[in-house]
Structure formats: C-alpha cells, structure tokens
Design a protein around this motif. Sequence first.
Motif, short mmCIF file in Angstrom:
data_model
loop_
_atom_site.label_atom_id
_atom_site.label_comp_id
_atom_site.label_asym_id
_atom_site.label_seq_id
_atom_site.Cartn_x
_atom_site.Cartn_y
_atom_site.Cartn_z
N UNK A 62 -34.85 56.19 27.47
CA UNK A 62 -34.95 56.31 26.01
C UNK A 62 -33.88 57.31 25.56
N UNK A 63 -33.02 56.92 24.62
CA UNK A 63 -31.99 57.86 24.17
C UNK A 63 -32.61 59.01 23.37
N UNK A 64 -31.97 60.20 23.44
CA UNK A 64 -32.45 61.33 22.65
C UNK A 64 -32.18 61.08 21.17
N UNK A 65 -31.04 60.47 20.89
CA UNK A 65 -30.74 60.09 19.51
C UNK A 65 -29.84 58.86 19.54
N UNK A 66 -29.71 58.22 18.39
CA UNK A 66 -28.90 57.02 18.31
C UNK A 66 -29.74 55.77 18.46
N UNK A 67 -29.10 54.61 18.32
CA UNK A 67 -29.88 53.38 18.39
C UNK A 67 -29.13 52.27 19.10
N UNK A 68 -29.91 51.29 19.54
CA UNK A 68 -29.39 50.11 20.21
C UNK A 68 -29.75 48.91 19.35
N UNK A 69 -28.76 48.07 19.06
CA UNK A 69 -29.03 46.90 18.23
C UNK A 69 -28.73 45.64 19.03
N UNK A 118 -21.09 60.10 37.64
CA UNK A 118 -21.47 61.17 36.73
C UNK A 118 -20.87 61.03 35.35
N UNK A 119 -20.22 59.88 35.07
CA UNK A 119 -19.61 59.74 33.75
C UNK A 119 -20.58 59.16 32.73
N UNK A 120 -21.81 58.87 33.16
CA UNK A 120 -22.82 58.42 32.21
C UNK A 120 -22.89 56.92 32.03
N UNK A 121 -22.12 56.18 32.82
CA UNK A 121 -22.09 54.72 32.61
C UNK A 121 -23.41 54.05 32.98
N UNK A 122 -24.01 54.49 34.08
CA UNK A 122 -25.29 53.90 34.47
C UNK A 122 -26.38 54.26 33.47
N UNK A 123 -26.37 55.50 33.00
CA UNK A 123 -27.35 55.90 31.99
C UNK A 123 -27.22 55.05 30.74
N UNK A 124 -25.99 54.79 30.33
CA UNK A 124 -25.77 53.96 29.15
C UNK A 124 -26.34 52.55 29.38
N UNK A 143 -24.05 55.71 18.20
CA UNK A 143 -24.19 57.18 18.32
C UNK A 143 -25.29 57.59 19.29
N UNK A 144 -25.26 57.03 20.47
CA UNK A 144 -26.31 57.33 21.43
C UNK A 144 -26.00 58.59 22.24
N UNK A 145 -26.98 59.48 22.31
CA UNK A 145 -26.87 60.69 23.13
C UNK A 145 -28.07 60.76 24.05
N UNK A 146 -27.83 61.14 25.29
CA UNK A 146 -28.93 61.31 26.24
C UNK A 146 -28.66 62.51 27.13
N UNK A 147 -29.63 63.42 27.17
CA UNK A 147 -29.49 64.60 28.03
C UNK A 147 -30.56 64.59 29.10
N UNK A 148 -30.20 65.08 30.29
CA UNK A 148 -31.20 65.33 31.34
C UNK A 148 -31.19 66.84 31.55
N UNK A 149 -32.18 67.52 31.02
CA UNK A 149 -32.17 68.97 31.09
C UNK A 149 -30.96 69.50 30.33
N UNK A 150 -30.10 70.23 31.03
CA UNK A 150 -28.93 70.77 30.35
C UNK A 150 -27.72 69.86 30.51
N UNK A 151 -27.87 68.80 31.32
CA UNK A 151 -26.75 67.92 31.58
C UNK A 151 -26.71 66.80 30.56
N UNK A 152 -25.57 66.66 29.89
CA UNK A 152 -25.43 65.59 28.91
C UNK A 152 -24.84 64.37 29.60
N UNK A 153 -25.66 63.36 29.77
CA UNK A 153 -25.20 62.16 30.49
C UNK A 153 -24.40 61.24 29.57
#
Lengths: 296, 361
Positions: free
Chosen positions: B53-60, B38-44, B7-17
Amino acid sequence: MTSPIIAEPAAKASRTITEPPLVKWMLIAIALAFLALVLLVPLVVVFDQAFEKGIEVYFAAIREPDALSAIRLTLLTAAIVVPLNLIFGLAASWCIAKFDFVGKNILTAIIDLPFAVSPVISGLVFVLLFGARGIFGPWLIAHDFRIIFAFPGIVLATVFVTFPLVARELIPLMQAHGIEEEEAAISLGARGWQTFRRVTLPNIKWALLYGVILCNARAMGEFGAVSVVSGHLRGLTNTMPLHVEILYNEYNSVAAFAVASLLAMLAIVTLIAKRLVEWKTHRPFQAADSIRQEED
Amino acid sequence: MSIEVRHVTKKFGTFTAVQDVSLQIPTGELVALLGPSGSGKTTLLRIIAGLEVPDSGSILFDGEDATSRSVRERKVGFVFQHYALFRNMTVFENIAFGLRVRPRKRRPTSHEIRDRVDRLLQLVQLEWLADRYPSQLSGGQRQRIALARALAVEPKVLLLDEPFGALDARVRQELRRWLRRLHDNLHITGVFVTHDQEEALEVADQVVVTNHGQIIQVGTPEEVYHRPASPFVYNFLGKVNLFHARVEGGKVYVGGIQMPLPEDAHPDATTAKVYVRPHHFDLHHQPEGKGHFRARVLHINPAGPQVKVELETEWGEAVHAEIPDERYRQLKLEKGDEVYVTLKDEKVFIDASEKPDSNPT
C-alpha cells in the motif's frame, strides 16, 4: 560423562570411521548400555511392577472409580487444552511468520516463557491470581466460581505449560516458507480462508500434527503445575500423574504402576506417532499426493 | 488496460523505496522497470499489484482510481521472482488454482477448467508436465508454469518481478524472446522488473530507468540507449569508461582528443566527466591525423566477435576497449604494444554540469 561419547560418532563421523573396530564397538556398547539403564530398564520395571500380582489386580486397579475418574479428567483436560493450543499456536506462528508489527520480538520471546519457568512456579502464579487469597480470589468467591482446586485451574495450568509446543514447531517452518505462496494465492483471487486451507495448511500440516502430538503428550503427563492448582481431591481433581503419586505414597505400588503403565503406553504411542510424522515430513511428494485438491 | 501511477511514495521505516513517482503505461505495451537493486522498482511493481500500500499517491487502472482496491479485486497477473508455485500441488492444480477459488457462481465447470489449463500448458509448451510437482521442474519450466498460472485468470495486466533473474544465461536468452512473442500474441499490458539492461532493451517497448526510488528516464530502448538523460543512465545501460577531462576554451579534452562542450555545461566548468563505451574506441599503430591519445596494451581477450583490449593511457588510467575481430587481425595487436587511441564517433556522453570547485579532480 557418557553423553559426549554418544554425540561423538555423529559429529565426527569421518574420524570415527578410521577408528579401530574395538574402539568403535566399545563406544556403541557404552551408548547402548547407557540407554538401557536410563530408558529401557525403568520402562520394563513399570510394566513388571504393574503386573506383579497378576493381570486381575492390574485391571482392578485401573477400573477402580478413583482411577477411572483420573483417566477421565486427564482425557478431558487434553481434549480442551490441545485444541486451544492448536488454535493459539497457529494464530501466533501465522502472525509472527507472515507479518511485521511492533512488538513481534517480544511476542516471540513470551511464547517461550513456559519453557523457561519451572512448572511449579507457573502453578503458583495461578494460585496467586485466582486462589482464595489471590488477586481475583474475592471476586471469584463472590460469584461462586472456582478456578483453583477445580477443573478450570487444571486446564489453565496445562494450557500455560503446553503453550509453546505447537507454535515452536510452526514458526521456523512458516518463516522458511515465506509469504510468496500466500501472495500468489491472493493475487489469483483466493480469499483468506481459501489461502489458508489450500496453500498454507498443506505446507505446514505435518509440523502441525507433530506439535499437536507433543502438546498432547505433555498435557496428559503434566505433574508440577497441575499438582499445585488441583488440590488432589480424589475422584474430583486428580489427574493420572497425581493419582499415581497418591497411590504410591499409600504404598499401593501395584495400583500406582498400573496407572503409570497407561501413561507409559501413551508415551510409546506418542513416540511411534512422532516417528511416523517425521517420516512423512521427509517425503514431500507422498505428502503432496495425499492432499490432491478437491472441489469446495 | 492502461496503468497510471500518480505521485506515489512508499517508505519502509526510514528508507524511502519509492519517492513521488508518476508514470503512464499505455494499454498493450510491455514496459521494463530497470534499475540497480534497491532502486525501488520491485516496490513500485508490488504497489501496482496491490501487494504493497503506498504511503501517498494513487494507482489508476483505465483512468479509474484503484488505490483502495485489494489485490484480489485488481485482477492482475503477478509472476514472482522465485515463482512462488504452490509446492503441494501439481502443475495442473497450480494453473487451475485461480479458477478453482472463484465463487461458485463464476467458477467454471471441471471440464472447462481442464480445457483452459490444457490450453495454457500448450501455450507455455509444457503439456507433458501437468502431473509433476514444482520441485521436479527446472528453473525455466517453473518460470513458464508461473506465467501460465498468472494467465489462467485472464488478467488485464501482467506484472513480472525479475522474471529471468534466477535462470542461467542460455535459458534466459530463450525465455526473453519467448516472452516477447507471447506478449505480442496476447496483447495485454505488461510490466516487468529487471536489473539487466540487455533484458530491458531487448524485450520492452518502453524502458523506465529508476534509481534511489525515483524515475530517471522513460523512453524506448533506442532513446534511453542513445540519448541517455544522465550519466547514471549512460553508465547503467552498458559498459563505460570514465575520463576526468579538462575544459579549455569551450572544448573538452581527453588527452589529444578534442570534443565540443555540451550546451548544458556549467559556464565556469574547468573539468568534465566523459563517458565512452568500449566499442567506440579505435586503435592504430600510427597517428591518424585526428585527435588521439597514446596507450599501452596490457591484456587482450580475443574470444568472441568483439576483442576486449585492456589499455593503460599515457597518464596512467586504465581503459577498456572493444574492437571487432577483423580489426584485431588486421592490426596484429600484441600485449605490450604502444597504440594510438581515437574515437570512432561522437556518441560519447559529456557531463560538465558540475561547478568547478565541487570537483577537485
């Protein structure tokens, strides 16, 4: 009138190549004559005047106690100001180039402030802040701590005036390099200090040195801001440029030019150093060769 | 080492990556994160590495929460899109870097470092470049040195950001196969980001298709190619012709071609979008008895094993078809010919899930 003519051949090289030789040589002659008149002649005059009454008088003027004290004060000021601004410049450009934060644009603009303000005004600001009738004046007097008309004031004013020189050299370079190399370094297990020393610093060291040279030259030569805060106390708060002015106002032109010649020599050394550094920056492989990594 | 994204979420300003992404990557697999820019793959990928650092969620990692671990502690090998080689160091020193910065106790001796770097240079087949600087290398060589540098610290996970993005087509082809072989020999978990569907389908064990910060489909290359979960995936995984077809009596019609309505179709659908790959068409000079539509040949490009034919349908739509070279010779096709277009097989993708009035065409 003359400067556009100097700029012309560089900007429109392809056109000037086709100019008749006469025009070409005339342009070069005008440029050289202008350079000689504004730059070279004054430099020669400084040395000519300094040695007017012979080498003995020259050295006597330099060895005179007030002159020695001015030289010592100038060197001491530079020795404090340059490291301070080196550290500040590094820190500021590092955080502007490598991080995103709120107020970054404001910080970038503020760094340029000393360039935009007349040095006399910046000197006055410190007088208004720390002078006897300034905002912090009564508190400073109560604690018997002098800033204005004393050494700390000179350092403060010089720091302020030379503030942007290192940062301005580093920011564009660090921004161009981006942060990928640093990210690579930490992903390979390097700590912050190791990343800085082994990756960031080698990439910016020539620009850093260039900034330091400029900062040093300005710190030693600063007149306006220092003049306002120093109080011109002979043997106490007189830096070299102030000492030159005092001597000149006393019609002691040989001594004035003798001290001035020291500053002129500093300028020449600075220019040579600057050329060397520029030459080094354009030869990245050689630069890289000289900093082969060694063990910790 | 296995990786789990929860459940990882990451935003840059108003853009949800990255938006509420969950993903399992088993040990030893090579996974492609495939999506448009722009599909968020690199951010992931950077979140997995710890560079973001993700805004929420976790990496195991191996079931253990690694979200708060720093990049240094995660011990992942990261290969950057533009390689990020240290420009002030030789190739040798670049590869040795990860070993040299270790704390004294864990740092190998100079001799061991030399051995290790030599072996890695052999592995990437660039032994003779040890004393060069990055600026003296070609793109493909830099890529392999970047890989060797990442492998020097013996990571449990290898993360690659657009590993072949900046290379020319031939080098890319070669390096792709080389990376696959390398992965098979090393048995480490690998994740790479790409926007090139061919690359993803050829190299990866699992393909994760992303768009707008979300995962659209996860599957083997075969699964995602032949059983795309959505029109987006179908579209993204190859060249495609789009038809706005009509729906009548439980059938979908493209000209005279009739196809069954898919099960997930909207009950009131009157139109459907039909996606057909160029090589699924066949062309004929005479009607074949099965469903067809007529078209005129506008342009032919016969270079290559597949001949590319630009067509204009009887109702004026442009269609791109590809037929094998033999078929093209057999038909003696020429510009301006009127042809009958049929479908070779039923592997078309029909999307009739929209409500009738939401799609006026």
